[in-house]
Write a protein that holds these residues in place. Structure first.
Motif, PDB file in Angstrom:
ATOM      1  N   LEU A 133       0.966  -1.079  -0.028  1.00 41.88           N
ATOM      2  CA  LEU A 133       0.072  -0.004  -0.128  1.00 41.88           C
ATOM      3  C   LEU A 133       0.980   1.127  -0.017  1.00 41.88           C
ATOM      4  O   LEU A 133       0.498   2.354  -0.764  1.00 41.88           O
ATOM      5  CB  LEU A 133      -0.917  -0.071   1.255  1.00 41.88           C
ATOM      6  N   THR A 134       2.073   1.338   0.806  1.00 41.59           N
ATOM      7  CA  THR A 134       2.889   2.361   0.687  1.00 41.59           C
ATOM      8  C   THR A 134       3.282   2.789  -0.605  1.00 41.59           C
ATOM      9  O   THR A 134       3.506   3.808  -1.019  1.00 41.59           O
ATOM     10  CB  THR A 134       4.175   2.271   1.786  1.00 41.59           C
ATOM     11  N   VAL A 135       4.106   1.639  -1.066  1.00 47.38           N
ATOM     12  CA  VAL A 135       4.493   1.778  -2.674  1.00 47.38           C
ATOM     13  C   VAL A 135       3.390   2.299  -3.226  1.00 47.38           C
ATOM     14  O   VAL A 135       3.723   3.198  -4.256  1.00 47.38           O
ATOM     15  CB  VAL A 135       5.043   0.514  -2.758  1.00 47.38           C
ATOM     16  N   PHE A 136       2.400   1.700  -3.467  1.00 48.93           N
ATOM     17  CA  PHE A 136       1.326   2.195  -4.309  1.00 48.93           C
ATOM     18  C   PHE A 136       0.937   3.573  -4.280  1.00 48.93           C
ATOM     19  O   PHE A 136       0.968   4.259  -5.120  1.00 48.93           O
ATOM     20  CB  PHE A 136       0.000   1.173  -4.086  1.00 48.93           C
ATOM     21  N   VAL A 137       0.629   3.964  -2.883  1.00 52.50           N
ATOM     22  CA  VAL A 137       0.587   5.545  -2.743  1.00 52.50           C
ATOM     23  C   VAL A 137       1.495   6.338  -3.121  1.00 52.50           C
ATOM     24  O   VAL A 137       1.401   7.520  -3.682  1.00 52.50           O
ATOM     25  CB  VAL A 137       0.073   5.543  -1.206  1.00 52.50           C
ATOM     26  N   ARG A 139       3.878   5.953  -5.248  1.00 51.39           N
ATOM     27  CA  ARG A 139       3.985   5.872  -6.665  1.00 51.39           C
ATOM     28  C   ARG A 139       2.811   6.486  -7.509  1.00 51.39           C
ATOM     29  O   ARG A 139       3.257   7.177  -8.627  1.00 51.39           O
ATOM     30  CB  ARG A 139       4.557   4.569  -7.529  1.00 51.39           C
ATOM     31  N   HIS A 140       1.880   6.019  -7.100  1.00 47.83           N
ATOM     32  CA  HIS A 140       0.771   6.518  -7.984  1.00 47.83           C
ATOM     33  C   HIS A 140      -0.277   7.521  -7.479  1.00 47.83           C
ATOM     34  O   HIS A 140      -0.958   8.035  -8.173  1.00 47.83           O
ATOM     35  CB  HIS A 140      -0.134   5.270  -8.008  1.00 47.83           C
ATOM     36  N   VAL A 141      -0.053   7.869  -6.308  1.00 48.11           N
ATOM     37  CA  VAL A 141      -0.863   8.868  -5.775  1.00 48.11           C
ATOM     38  C   VAL A 141      -0.157  10.200  -5.496  1.00 48.11           C
ATOM     39  O   VAL A 141      -0.580  11.162  -5.813  1.00 48.11           O
ATOM     40  CB  VAL A 141      -1.792   8.377  -4.263  1.00 48.11           C
ATOM     41  N   ILE A 142       0.888   9.951  -4.726  1.00 52.00           N
ATOM     42  CA  ILE A 142       1.656  11.281  -4.279  1.00 52.00           C
ATOM     43  C   ILE A 142       2.642  11.583  -5.336  1.00 52.00           C
ATOM     44  O   ILE A 142       2.858  12.671  -5.809  1.00 52.00           O
ATOM     45  CB  ILE A 142       2.583  10.825  -3.010  1.00 52.00           C
ATOM     46  N   GLY A 143       3.441  10.353  -5.738  1.00 56.98           N
ATOM     47  CA  GLY A 143       4.105  10.717  -6.916  1.00 56.98           C
ATOM     48  C   GLY A 143       3.893  10.962  -8.299  1.00 56.98           C
ATOM     49  O   GLY A 143       4.517  11.511  -9.313  1.00 56.98           O
ATOM     50  N   GLY A 144       2.436  10.949  -8.426  1.00 57.62           N
ATOM     51  CA  GLY A 144       1.777  11.348  -9.528  1.00 57.62           C
ATOM     52  C   GLY A 144       1.981  10.581 -11.029  1.00 57.62           C
ATOM     53  O   GLY A 144       1.810  10.869 -12.192  1.00 57.62           O
TER      54      GLY A 144
END
Length: 144
Positions: A133-137, A139-144
């Motif tokens: 979940l941390t990697v997903f958030v 890379r895809h939510v915060i990192g854009g």
């Protein structure tokens, strides 16, 4: 998924995994202790320290392993893209998590699951899910 073949080291990873498993087995067979790093380190920080020798020996070996591996071949240097404040906060959060989970990934994942502990299986699945979940958030939510 892409594999960085320039840094893909399945043989070294296999050897490392075998050494970790052997160390965990030796520690429990000859000392009756679980090779959970948070518990080993935590035992050094609490009183009384009657069993300090084996704890220090284990932690010295933990640090010496990568040094020896570096001397035997190409040294592996992690590229950590974080500042010291982020690293300290992350370490603090991991420390809190190991207290709530009654152990760390090494204790639960390597030793607990091999002993058939349901609590360790649940803890390891929780660690893994939180990591995914941390990697997903990131890379895809915060990192854009």
């Amino acid at each position: 998924m892409l594999i960085d073949l320039a840094n893909f080291t399945p043989a070294m990873s296999l050897v490392g995994g075998l050494i970790i498993g052997a160390a965990a087995a030796v520690l429990i067979l000859f000392n009756g202790r679980i090779a959970g790093i948070s518990g080993i380190l935590g035992g050094l920080l609490s009183l009384p320290r009657a069993d300090m020798a084996w704890r220090l020996t284990f932690l010295i070996g933990l640090v010496a392993g990568p040094v020896i591996a570096g001397l035997l071949g190409k040294p592996s240097i992690a590229d950590i893209q974080a500042n010291w404040n982020e690293i300290l906060v992350a370490g603090f959060l991991v420390g809190i998590g190991t207290r709530y989970a009654s152990g760390c990934t090494s204790g639960h994942g390597v030793c607990g699951i091999s002993r058939g502990s349901i609590r360790s299986l649940v803890a390891t699945l929780t660690f893994m899910a939180a990591g995914f979940l941390t990697v997903f958030v990131q890379r895809h939510v915060i990192g854009g």
